[in-house]
Design a protein around this motif. Structure first.
Motif, mmCIF file in Angstrom:
data_model
loop_
_atom_site.group_PDB
_atom_site.id
_atom_site.type_symbol
_atom_site.label_atom_id
_atom_site.label_comp_id
_atom_site.label_asym_id
_atom_site.label_seq_id
_atom_site.Cartn_x
_atom_site.Cartn_y
_atom_site.Cartn_z
ATOM 1 N N VAL A 1 0.837 -1.203 0.000
ATOM 2 C CA VAL A 1 0.000 0.000 0.000
ATOM 3 C C VAL A 1 0.869 1.250 0.000
ATOM 4 O O VAL A 1 0.607 2.216 -0.738
ATOM 5 N N CYS B 1 -6.433 3.576 -6.337
ATOM 6 C CA CYS B 1 -7.477 3.779 -5.321
ATOM 7 C C CYS B 1 -8.500 2.646 -5.340
ATOM 8 O O CYS B 1 -8.990 2.227 -4.289
ATOM 9 N N LEU C 1 -6.869 -0.261 -3.504
ATOM 10 C CA LEU C 1 -6.804 -0.009 -2.056
ATOM 11 C C LEU C 1 -8.179 -0.115 -1.426
ATOM 12 O O LEU C 1 -8.319 -0.614 -0.296
ATOM 13 N N THR D 1 -6.600 10.199 -1.355
ATOM 14 C CA THR D 1 -7.081 8.966 -0.714
ATOM 15 C C THR D 1 -8.498 9.129 -0.176
ATOM 16 O O THR D 1 -9.328 8.221 -0.306
#
Length: 1213
Positions: A934, A1003, A1006, A1033
């Motif tokens: 990450v 994104c 994640l 984010t």
């Protein structure tokens, strides 16, 4: 038709002339020529109908009938009895009917007593003499009165049978005249005398069957009606009563008269479930025109009743058999006639050297020789039918065979049929009948005969199977029964017997004790069973279409009972050969067989002998199944490959599950190597199985379960979605439109087109577009050429369409060969410096360290189509690493702990390493991997120095969400106007950039990772990342709102950096998610800031509050109710800072006054018309502030924050 035997009750009509079938058929068809050919006695019986036919006005006015009528008159002219019948027809029947009805009423009032009669006055003489001396009218009255009396008594008897003695119906001299009167009465008075009621009444007088036949012969159309009425009113068990036997005999005589309707009458019997003896009697009487050599009518009929699907019929006929046995044996009984006929048929098909004895009606002596000549081929089917019938009679109907029947049955069962499919079936039935009825073997001689026959079965089984050309022979059944006996599974033997015989028979397990002794001690010892089973040939092309008992059933039972390991017989080769000889639809026993085999490999047969296990299939044998032949075609079917795949996956799973038990026994069976697994196209096989779910039964779902457990990276949700796009309707239509003569491109042409980029872009595009029309399976040969040249696409001037098409082809290949494709892709995308060193990663390397995927050429990070591929592989390898470490831990933990326990024996003070520590270490490693991935991906999202110079701005995602961005404030730009100037600058190219597309892809990944494991999100945010990424984010990862759960914990951390990061993250979350929870966390953050203000040193206070003061603007913008708390905090910060610099800067007091004014009257800062501020801040450059005191800088920052809050709030209004 055979002449039926007469029962005692109707023996008085035995000497009478009955209507012949020839005469009845002539009457039915009104065939005058046939009638003319009848003899006088036969014609005499039909006179009532013929006379009425000649005298009454006909409905048929045709010329042909006129001619026939003349012939009838000529026929009748020479018969003397015609005159008396004509006289009978001359009577006034209307008056007669009225008198009869009055008499019925009178009798009804009198309660049925035979008092005075209107029809007949007081008789001077007996009924017979009165009849003789009477005129026609009186004869009619006498007969009618007698008949009505009988009919009334039938009605009043409530079903109880009686036999009425009537002089009129018993006198042999006047029977024909009485019959004439009876027929005329019924014909002329049908409403008074319904023919069914008359027929019912005639059963209660002597000679009733003869009268009934004459009555029906003179009204031939009423045959079916009369028979149905008699059957409906009949008894459920006709042989139990005199009335039932009389009714059966009467109906039998009627069918004797009209044999063409006998089978229809028999069907009525079965339909009504009445008179079972009649059905058997009609079958015994029936002689078909063309004899069926295979099965006799009696066997067919009784088998149909007992083995049919109608339980009501089965119970009814079984009761007939049981009740018939309870009575004393009578030769006239229909049941004993049936048994004698069946025995005659059985003896007739026995080999002559076995039995030449024909049973007689006396005591049936035991007969039969001891020869062993074979059963003739034309009798095999009939013998099988007889065996099943006797099984049904004995098992369902409870028939107790006589000694003769038992002896002849045993002779038949132990005869030796020819080697044909029917012969195999006969032997199987005989064997099951022996098991079902072991009482047939009662003497030592019979037991010896049975043992010799069973030995013959074992010896001839292989010959029978090859000669008969059948896959399921009786040898497998013998083996199976032997195994069941050895394992004492008697209920399984009973199920097997019932299944083979095709009927449910109640067999007591205790009755099998003698057979068990013979099997387990004399014929099939367990060692013989196992040795024989291995030599049995496998079933070629085994599928669910092959029914019966096969070698696979026997091997399965032996595996379950651990007979092979007990006697050290290797079964691996047999199982491997059988798995290679399979096809669709898959046989239901294959998956249980594999499971039992795996269990026998891993689990010893006994603790005393831990080495007593079977050998696993070797890796080379497994590879042979998946290798192609020289022509490129697969040597083994897809069914075989799927079964071998199921075996490997299930073996590995069971091996992991059994590690503790294996460690205790100091056994460590070999696991299949990773190299072997890499060569098996797992995903391709599972994809093929998905289209064959109907033919594969539960194999597809079992494979999916094993994949989800052991290979989670092959069960990604996005892969299943992608498969729908690749294998859906639209791609199928596109492939159908592809012409068959289209240009085919080779791998070398594709490789050359890649090497000549960018000049060969059009040609490469044509090749790639053509490849998109191929199915994923057809793309496999091009996989190496596609992946090897991926690095060439990173060069500038490569068209975006080529990259997108390559991505599409890669995703298609990913549905059939993901693991090999991933390894090739990772190696192809290495940086050029690594390629020079020729470092090639393997599947195992990538599972141990999934972050290798991200050590690719840096240009990939700005190439969205290739970055999509890299992210897909990274997600897969992270999941694969989890499964790999989990299995590695289970493989080694138990054995290491066991060996450590053994080595530590006698050494005090040295405890074992707790298992929980190993598990924690594994989880820590996995968390470190995930968080590292990450963090690397977040770093990729940051613009490079070149991109920053071009104006790329990571904050543009939040630009439409809120105005001023709290994190962008610089020390030299404290005023609102200065902040706004930065935001108004639009990056070159807007949002359409490679960086933005890569950011969106990252994104998305994640977001999935945070949903799958929220702990990753917590770990990453506790570690922290650049503040510049927070706008990206928060806006790009929808699941980031879960951070609200642990921000309070992050605020409680002792490090100021983590507290600053928590407040900055919270400010963006409050703007993005203005929820009650966000409000409460924001209140907590303001409270923490107030607390820290009182405890931080001067230096720490500056480093803490300078970056977080702009966050207060976001809090107030998201939650206006926080204004008071924020204003109080800002004033408190300003006061603390002012107190520290009071001696140094005298201009601070006016500043504090302005702050207090801003807190109390924020509206006064802006003019009512929305003009400029009353209090204007002096503009200070960064250079001027750089040399000032930190507290002074903080004071001016507080004032600027106040102005931003007021400005943003009023701007929102």
């Amino acid at each position: 038709m055979r002449k039926p035997q007469q029962t005692g009750q109707m023996a008085d009509s035995a000497g009478l002339q009955f209507v012949s079938p020839y005469a009845f058929e002539a009457m039915q068809k009104v065939d005058v020529v046939r009638l003319a050919a009848l003899s006088d006695p036969e014609l005499r019986l039909l006179l009532p109908c013929l006379v009425r036919m000649a005298l009454c006005a006909p409905a048929d006015q045709s010329q042909s009938w006129a001619q026939d009528k003349k012939l009838i008159l000529r026929l009748l002219s020479g018969v003397e009895a015609v005159n008396s019948i004509v006289a009978l027809l001359s009577v006034d029947f209307h008056a007669l009917e009225q008198d009869a009805r009055k008499e019925q009423q009178l009798r009804h009032k009198a309660g049925g007593s035979n008092g005075e009669s209107i029809l007949v006055s007081q008789l001077q003489h007996g009924l017979t003499l009165e009849f003789e001396h009477s005129d026609p009218l009186r004869r009619l009255r006498l007969t009618l009165s007698e008949l009505l009396a009988i009919m009334n008594k039938v009605v009043d008897s409530n079903g109880e049978f009686f036999l009425k003695s009537s002089e009129l119906f018993e006198s042999p001299v006047y029977l024909e005249e009485v019959a004439d009167v009876l027929c005329i009465l019924q014909a002329e008075l049908p409403s008074l005398l319904p023919i069914i009621d008359v027929a019912e009444a005639l059963l209660h007088v002597r000679n009733g069957d003869w009268f009934l036949c004459l009555l029906v012969a003179n009204v031939p159309d009423s045959f079916s009606e009369v028979c149905r009425g008699l059957i409906k009113n009949g008894e459920r068990q006709d042989e139990e009563s005199v009335g039932g036997r009389r009714r059966t005999e009467a109906l039998r005589q009627l069918c004797q008269m009209n044999p063409s309707q006998a089978l229809n009458i028999r069907a009525m019997v079965v339909e009504e479930c009445h008179l079972p003896g009649l059905g058997v009697a009609l079958t015994l009487d029936y002689k078909p025109d063309t004899a069926d050599e295979a099965v006799s009518p009696l066997v067919s009929y009784v088998s149909g009743l007992l083995l049919g699907t109608n339980s009501k019929v089965r119970t009814w006929f079984s009761m007939f058999i049981r009740n018939g046995q309870q009575r004393k044996r009578e030769s006239s009984s229909v049941l004993w006639q049936m048994r004698r006929q069946l025995l005659l048929e059985l003896v007739a098909i026995l080999p002559r050297s076995r039995s030449t004895h024909v049973p007689n009606d006396g005591d049936m002596e035991e007969g039969g020789g001891s020869g062993y000549s074979g059963l003739r081929e034309e009798y095999v089917v009939k013998a099988s039918a007889l065996l099943r019938l006797y099984c049904a009679l004995m098992g369902i109907a409870g028939l107790r065979p006589t000694d003769e029947e038992a002896e002849q049955l045993l002779q038949l069962m132990t005869s030796r049929p020819p080697a044909t499919p029917a012969g195999v079936r006969f032997v199987s039935l005989s064997f099951c009948k022996l098991l079902a009825f072991p009482t047939l073997v009662s003497t030592p001689e019979q037991e010896q005969l049975m043992v010799m026959w069973l030995s013959w079965m074992i010896k001839e089984e292989e010959y029978f199977e090859s000669a008969a050309g059948v896959s399921a022979s009786f040898g497998e059944m013998l083996l199976l029964v032997a195994m069941y006996f050895h394992s004492n599974q008697l209920s399984s033997i009973i199920e097997l017997v019932c299944s083979t015989l095709g009927m449910k028979i109640a067999i007591k397990p205790s009755s099998l004790s003698k057979m068990k002794t013979i099997f387990t001690q004399e014929i099939f010892t367990e060692q013989v069973v196992t040795a024989h089973a291995v030599r049995v040939a496998v079933t070629n092309n085994l599928s669910a279409n092959i029914t019966g008992f096969l070698p696979i059933h026997c091997i399965y039972q032996l595996l379950r009972s651990r007979a092979f390991t007990k006697h050290k017989v290797s079964i691996k080769d047999w199982i491997y050969r059988q798995l290679c000889e399979t096809t669709t639809p898959i046989h239901t026993q294959l998956i249980p067989l594999i499971d039992a085999y795996i269990n026998s490999i891993l689990t010893p047969a006994s603790k005393a002998n831990p080495e007593a296990t079977n050998q696993p299939i070797t890796e080379q044998e497994i590879l042979n199944v998946f290798q192609s032949s020289r022509g490129g075609r697969q040597r083994y079917s897809i069914t075989t490959q799927l079964l071998i795949l199921y075996y490997i996956l299930s073996y590995e799973e069971n091996l992991l599950a059994s590690t503790k038990q294996l460690a205790l026994m100091q056994r460590k069976p070999k696991s299949y190597s990773a190299a072997l697994m890499d060569q098996i196209p797992i995903k391709y096989l599972v994809t093929q199985a998905q289209g064959l779910q109907q033919e594969l039964g539960g194999l597809h779902s079992a494979l999916l379960r094993l994949l989800a457990t052991n290979y989670p990276h092959l069960c990604l949700v996005e892969d299943w979605v992608c498969e729908e796009e690749v294998t859906g309707t639209l791609p199928l239509l596109r492939r159908m439109m592809l012409p068959s003569n289209t240009c085919r491109y080779t791998q070398s042409q594709l490789h050359q087109a890649f090497q000549k980029l960018p000049s060969s872009s059009p040609r490469l595009m044509r090749i790639l577009e053509h490849l998109t029309l191929l199915s994923p399976g057809d793309l496999i040969p091009y996989a190496e050429a596609l992946t090897a040249s991926m690095a060439l696409l990173l060069e500038p001037a490569v068209p975006r369409r080529i990259l997108q098409t390559l991505n599409k082809l890669w995703m298609g290949l990913n549905t059939v060969m993901p693991r090999r494709l991933w390894v090739m892709t990772v190696n192809a995308l290495q940086p050029s410096a690594k390629l020079l060193r020729q470092q090639r990663y393997t599947q195992n390397d990538l599972m141990v360290d999934p972050l290798i995927v991200l050590r690719c050429d840096q240009r990939v990070y700005r190439c969205p189509p290739l970055m999509d591929i890299v992210l897909h592989m990274l997600n897969g390898y992270l999941l694969a690493s989890k499964a790999y470490l989990h299995s590695h831990l289970k493989e080694t933990a138990d054995f290491d702990r066991q060996s450590q326990t053994v080595s530590n024996l006698g050494v005090p003070g040295q405890p074992d390493t707790p298992e929980v520590t190993r598990e924690e270490l594994k989880n820590a490693l996995l968390s470190a991997q995930d968080s590292a991935a990450v963090q690397i991906l977040l770093e990729v999202c940051l613009p490079t120095s070149e991109e920053q110079q071009l104006g790329a701005n990571t904050e543009s995602l939040l630009r439409s969400i809120r105005g001023p961005l709290p994190g962008k404030s610089k020390q030299g730009s404290l005023g609102p106007s200065a902040r706004g100037s930065v935001e108004d600058t639009e990056p070159e190219g807007g949002l359409l950039s490679d960086l933005r597309e890569v950011q969106c892809l990252i994104c998305c990944l994640l977001h999935q990772m945070f949903i799958a494991d929220p702990n990753i999100a917590k770990l990453v945010h506790f570690q922290g990342y650049p503040q510049a990424l927070l706008p990206l984010t928060v806006a790009g990862i929808p699941s980031i709102h879960i951070c609200l759960d642990f921000i309070p914990e992050l605020l409680a951390q002792p490090q100021l950096e983590k507290q600053i990061f928590a407040i900055q993250l919270l400010s963006y979350l409050c703007t993005q998610y203005a929820l009650p929870k966000s409000l409460s966390v924001a209140r907590l953050a303001i409270s923490v800031m107030g607390t820290l203000l009182t405890v931080l040193t001067r230096a720490k206070r500056f480093s803490f509050f300078m970056p977080i003061l702009p966050c207060l603007v976001a809090f107030c913008q998201a939650f206006p109710p926080l204004y008071d708390d924020v204003a109080a905090l800002l004033v408190q910060v300003g006061q603390v800072c002012a107190s520290d610099v009071a001696t140094k800067a005298r201009d601070i007091d006016p500043l504090i006054a302005r702050l207090q004014y801003l807190k109390e009257k924020p509206q006064g800062v802006v003019t009512p018309g929305g003009g400029s501020s009353k209090l204007t801040l002096p503009q200070r450059t960064a250079e001027e502030l750089g040399g000032t005191d930190p507290d002074v800088q903080l004071c001016y920052c507080v004032e600027a924050t106040f102005m931003d809050i007021i400005s943003s709030t009023l701007h929102g209004l």
